[in-house]
Write a protein that holds these residues in place. Structure first.
Motif, PDB file in Angstrom:
ATOM      1  N   LYS A   1      -8.913  -1.162   3.809  1.00  0.00           N
ATOM      2  CA  LYS A   1      -7.525  -0.757   3.618  1.00  0.00           C
ATOM      3  C   LYS A   1      -6.585  -1.955   3.740  1.00  0.00           C
ATOM      4  O   LYS A   1      -5.644  -2.109   2.959  1.00  0.00           O
ATOM      5  N   ALA A   2      -6.853  -2.817   4.718  1.00  0.00           N
ATOM      6  CA  ALA A   2      -6.004  -3.992   4.914  1.00  0.00           C
ATOM      7  C   ALA A   2      -6.093  -4.937   3.727  1.00  0.00           C
ATOM      8  O   ALA A   2      -5.079  -5.451   3.235  1.00  0.00           O
ATOM      9  N   ASN A   3      -7.295  -5.168   3.239  1.00  0.00           N
ATOM     10  CA  ASN A   3      -7.496  -6.113   2.138  1.00  0.00           C
ATOM     11  C   ASN A   3      -6.920  -5.597   0.824  1.00  0.00           C
ATOM     12  O   ASN A   3      -6.332  -6.353   0.050  1.00  0.00           O
ATOM     13  N   ASN A   4      -7.096  -4.322   0.574  1.00  0.00           N
ATOM     14  CA  ASN A   4      -6.733  -3.785  -0.739  1.00  0.00           C
ATOM     15  C   ASN A   4      -5.282  -3.362  -0.880  1.00  0.00           C
ATOM     16  O   ASN A   4      -4.759  -3.320  -1.983  1.00  0.00           O
ATOM     17  N   LEU A   5      -4.633  -3.043   0.234  1.00  0.00           N
ATOM     18  CA  LEU A   5      -3.358  -2.376   0.091  1.00  0.00           C
ATOM     19  C   LEU A   5      -2.127  -3.129   0.553  1.00  0.00           C
ATOM     20  O   LEU A   5      -1.162  -3.221  -0.176  1.00  0.00           O
TER      21      LEU A   5
ATOM     22  N   THR B   1      -6.415  -1.674  11.271  1.00  0.00           N
ATOM     23  CA  THR B   1      -5.880  -2.074   9.972  1.00  0.00           C
ATOM     24  C   THR B   1      -4.763  -3.102  10.129  1.00  0.00           C
ATOM     25  O   THR B   1      -4.712  -4.105   9.413  1.00  0.00           O
ATOM     26  N   LEU B   2      -3.869  -2.868  11.077  1.00  0.00           N
ATOM     27  CA  LEU B   2      -2.798  -3.829  11.344  1.00  0.00           C
ATOM     28  C   LEU B   2      -3.369  -5.166  11.811  1.00  0.00           C
ATOM     29  O   LEU B   2      -2.923  -6.230  11.378  1.00  0.00           O
ATOM     30  N   ALA B   3      -4.361  -5.102  12.695  1.00  0.00           N
ATOM     31  CA  ALA B   3      -4.942  -6.326  13.248  1.00  0.00           C
ATOM     32  C   ALA B   3      -5.642  -7.151  12.174  1.00  0.00           C
ATOM     33  O   ALA B   3      -5.497  -8.375  12.120  1.00  0.00           O
ATOM     34  N   PHE B   4      -6.402  -6.510  11.292  1.00  0.00           N
ATOM     35  CA  PHE B   4      -7.075  -7.243  10.221  1.00  0.00           C
ATOM     36  C   PHE B   4      -6.071  -7.839   9.236  1.00  0.00           C
ATOM     37  O   PHE B   4      -6.291  -8.917   8.686  1.00  0.00           O
ATOM     38  N   SER B   5      -4.963  -7.144   9.017  1.00  0.00           N
ATOM     39  CA  SER B   5      -3.913  -7.711   8.170  1.00  0.00           C
ATOM     40  C   SER B   5      -3.330  -8.964   8.813  1.00  0.00           C
ATOM     41  O   SER B   5      -3.052  -9.951   8.134  1.00  0.00           O
ATOM     42  N   ALA B   6      -3.151  -8.920  10.136  1.00  0.00           N
ATOM     43  CA  ALA B   6      -2.555 -10.048  10.851  1.00  0.00           C
ATOM     44  C   ALA B   6      -3.450 -11.282  10.831  1.00  0.00           C
ATOM     45  O   ALA B   6      -2.992 -12.400  10.566  1.00  0.00           O
TER      46      ALA B   6
ATOM     47  N   GLU C   1      -3.554  12.656   8.005  1.00  0.00           N
ATOM     48  CA  GLU C   1      -3.141  12.181   6.683  1.00  0.00           C
ATOM     49  C   GLU C   1      -3.567  10.730   6.470  1.00  0.00           C
ATOM     50  O   GLU C   1      -3.920  10.022   7.408  1.00  0.00           O
ATOM     51  N   ASP C   2      -3.536  10.290   5.221  1.00  0.00           N
ATOM     52  CA  ASP C   2      -3.811   8.889   4.913  1.00  0.00           C
ATOM     53  C   ASP C   2      -2.606   8.075   5.370  1.00  0.00           C
ATOM     54  O   ASP C   2      -1.518   8.193   4.826  1.00  0.00           O
ATOM     55  N   TYR C   3      -2.822   7.252   6.374  1.00  0.00           N
ATOM     56  CA  TYR C   3      -1.703   6.538   7.004  1.00  0.00           C
ATOM     57  C   TYR C   3      -1.247   5.315   6.218  1.00  0.00           C
ATOM     58  O   TYR C   3      -0.221   4.724   6.541  1.00  0.00           O
ATOM     59  N   ILE C   4      -1.990   4.925   5.191  1.00  0.00           N
ATOM     60  CA  ILE C   4      -1.643   3.714   4.449  1.00  0.00           C
ATOM     61  C   ILE C   4      -0.311   3.852   3.715  1.00  0.00           C
ATOM     62  O   ILE C   4       0.521   2.947   3.737  1.00  0.00           O
ATOM     63  N   LYS C   5      -0.085   4.988   3.077  1.00  0.00           N
ATOM     64  CA  LYS C   5       1.152   5.148   2.294  1.00  0.00           C
ATOM     65  C   LYS C   5       2.396   5.012   3.164  1.00  0.00           C
ATOM     66  O   LYS C   5       3.309   4.246   2.820  1.00  0.00           O
ATOM     67  N   PRO C   6       2.502   5.732   4.296  1.00  0.00           N
ATOM     68  CA  PRO C   6       3.707   5.540   5.128  1.00  0.00           C
ATOM     69  C   PRO C   6       3.833   4.125   5.684  1.00  0.00           C
ATOM     70  O   PRO C   6       4.944   3.600   5.798  1.00  0.00           O
ATOM     71  N   LEU C   7       2.706   3.476   6.014  1.00  0.00           N
ATOM     72  CA  LEU C   7       2.770   2.092   6.479  1.00  0.00           C
ATOM     73  C   LEU C   7       3.257   1.165   5.373  1.00  0.00           C
ATOM     74  O   LEU C   7       4.100   0.298   5.590  1.00  0.00           O
ATOM     75  N   LEU C   8       2.729   1.365   4.182  1.00  0.00           N
ATOM     76  CA  LEU C   8       3.111   0.530   3.044  1.00  0.00           C
ATOM     77  C   LEU C   8       4.596   0.696   2.734  1.00  0.00           C
ATOM     78  O   LEU C   8       5.312  -0.293   2.524  1.00  0.00           O
TER      79      LEU C   8
ATOM     80  N   LYS D   1     -19.389   3.569  15.914  1.00  0.00           N
ATOM     81  CA  LYS D   1     -17.991   3.944  15.670  1.00  0.00           C
ATOM     82  C   LYS D   1     -17.137   2.719  15.396  1.00  0.00           C
ATOM     83  O   LYS D   1     -16.274   2.736  14.507  1.00  0.00           O
ATOM     84  N   VAL D   2     -17.357   1.648  16.150  1.00  0.00           N
ATOM     85  CA  VAL D   2     -16.618   0.397  15.925  1.00  0.00           C
ATOM     86  C   VAL D   2     -16.873  -0.114  14.516  1.00  0.00           C
ATOM     87  O   VAL D   2     -15.948  -0.538  13.810  1.00  0.00           O
ATOM     88  N   LYS D   3     -18.128  -0.088  14.085  1.00  0.00           N
ATOM     89  CA  LYS D   3     -18.481  -0.570  12.746  1.00  0.00           C
ATOM     90  C   LYS D   3     -17.821   0.272  11.668  1.00  0.00           C
ATOM     91  O   LYS D   3     -17.318  -0.263  10.667  1.00  0.00           O
ATOM     92  N   ARG D   4     -17.802   1.584  11.880  1.00  0.00           N
ATOM     93  CA  ARG D   4     -17.179   2.477  10.894  1.00  0.00           C
ATOM     94  C   ARG D   4     -15.678   2.200  10.780  1.00  0.00           C
ATOM     95  O   ARG D   4     -15.132   2.119   9.669  1.00  0.00           O
ATOM     96  N   ILE D   5     -15.036   2.035  11.912  1.00  0.00           N
ATOM     97  CA  ILE D   5     -13.600   1.736  11.902  1.00  0.00           C
ATOM     98  C   ILE D   5     -13.354   0.365  11.281  1.00  0.00           C
ATOM     99  O   ILE D   5     -12.399   0.183  10.512  1.00  0.00           O
ATOM    100  N   GLU D   6     -14.218  -0.603  11.603  1.00  0.00           N
ATOM    101  CA  GLU D   6     -14.054  -1.951  11.035  1.00  0.00           C
ATOM    102  C   GLU D   6     -14.109  -1.917   9.511  1.00  0.00           C
ATOM    103  O   GLU D   6     -13.232  -2.464   8.823  1.00  0.00           O
ATOM    104  N   LEU D   7     -15.133  -1.273   8.961  1.00  0.00           N
ATOM    105  CA  LEU D   7     -15.311  -1.241   7.506  1.00  0.00           C
ATOM    106  C   LEU D   7     -14.147  -0.524   6.825  1.00  0.00           C
ATOM    107  O   LEU D   7     -13.619  -0.983   5.812  1.00  0.00           O
ATOM    108  N   LYS D   8     -13.733   0.603   7.408  1.00  0.00           N
ATOM    109  CA  LYS D   8     -12.640   1.380   6.812  1.00  0.00           C
ATOM    110  C   LYS D   8     -11.324   0.621   6.876  1.00  0.00           C
ATOM    111  O   LYS D   8     -10.590   0.532   5.876  1.00  0.00           O
ATOM    112  N   SER D   9     -11.025   0.041   8.013  1.00  0.00           N
ATOM    113  CA  SER D   9      -9.731  -0.629   8.195  1.00  0.00           C
ATOM    114  C   SER D   9      -9.653  -1.948   7.444  1.00  0.00           C
ATOM    115  O   SER D   9      -8.601  -2.307   6.912  1.00  0.00           O
ATOM    116  N   ARG D  10     -10.751  -2.689   7.380  1.00  0.00           N
ATOM    117  CA  ARG D  10     -10.728  -3.961   6.633  1.00  0.00           C
ATOM    118  C   ARG D  10     -10.503  -3.710   5.146  1.00  0.00           C
ATOM    119  O   ARG D  10      -9.788  -4.451   4.484  1.00  0.00           O
TER     120      ARG D  10
END
Length: 291
Positions: free
Chosen positions: A20-24, A108-113, A275-282, A9-18
């Protein structure tokens, strides 16, 4: 949850969040939050338009030409993720629980930071502060934060943001970017502490809610159980008035939470758990950077 399942689960969250953080919104995160202050960068010859208050008089006298000190923003920041782990977060009627969405947003926030060499810390709270991970840098530290979010078993069921905010102010003395992530099902009077915290830190509240907390379906006579208090209540969901009252209560709480944060001088956004949380965060980061 066994060790293999946790790692998966940690790996899945890591891959997904990294991804999103890198691309968006790496750039949006960077431009949205200011550093602690200005630090000295260099001395160079005076140019038209330079602030005369920055003239280095020793260098100017030595070279018989004006020289100025150049300063730049001290970019390194500290991000504090304050996460509600009370029992109401273990609720979800669509793709996942609210707690799963919270873990992804935090990652996602942490990887952006850490992309900008910022430190990230974690505070898990219920009606008391249950776990603190001090701010540090680096990928391994973020993975530890994700593991705690995935694997931590809360000692208590209820929520008290007032206590959590008091802990924030007592513990973190230097200005930080603080994200309070919760469903804000909270009966405490946290508004005073929120106002004080927002004067010292850059505070953002992120409310996570499930679709069925907004609109209840017509499924007949059912018994609802409050995850935090254990209180049970029999309701008739076939009643249009009952469903309307349910929706009105949700909207009332939504307006109240938003009002609490905005009047305190803090940021706020609301995200549905499926929902996809990236749009409201962006969108939030873009508005935040304009301030």
């Amino acid at each position: 949850m066994d060790t293999k399942e946790i790692i998966k689960k940690v790996k899945r969250i890591e891959l997904k969040s990294r991804r999103k953080a890198n691309n968006l919104f790496m750039g949006e995160y960077h431009s949205s939050f200011k550093g602690r202050g200005m630090i000295f960068s260099e001395i160079r010859p005076y140019q038209y338009g330079d602030d005369v208050r920055n003239i280095d008089w020793n260098k100017t006298a030595h070279f018989n030409d004006p020289y100025v000190k150049v300063f730049e923003e001290e970019r390194e920041l500290t991000m504090i993720l304050m996460v509600d782990v009370s029992a109401s977060e273990q609720f979800g009627t669509r793709k996942q629980f609210k707690s799963d969405t919270i873990a992804e947003i935090c990652a996602t926030l942490a990887f952006s930071a850490i992309t900008y060499n910022d430190k990230v810390g974690l505070v898990l709270f219920t009606d008391q502060v249950e776990l603190v991970v001090p701010p540090k840098k680096g990928k391994q530290h973020v993975l530890r934060i994700i593991r705690e979010l995935v694997n931590y078993e809360p000692k208590n069921k209820q929520n008290n943001l007032e206590i959590a905010l008091r802990f924030l102010m007592d513990t973190f003395k230097r200005k930080a970017n603080v994200f309070v992530i919760s469903d804000f099902i909270d009966e405490s009077n946290y508004t005073k502490n929120l106002r004080i915290a927002a004067k010292k830190h850059d505070v953002t509240g992120i409310r996570i809610f499930d679709e069925k907390e907004m609109d209840f379906p017509d499924v007949g006579l059912i018994t609802l159980v409050d995850n935090e208090t254990g209180v049970q209540k029999l309701i008739n969901t076939s009643s249009a008035q009952v469903r309307a009252n349910y929706r009105n209560y949700f909207e009332l709480k939504t307006n109240q939470i938003s009002h609490n944060f905005h009047t305190a001088g803090a940021g706020y956004l609301s995200i549905q758990s499926d929902e996809d949380y990236i749009k409201p965060l962006l969108n939030y980061f873009k508005k935040h950077s304009v301030k």
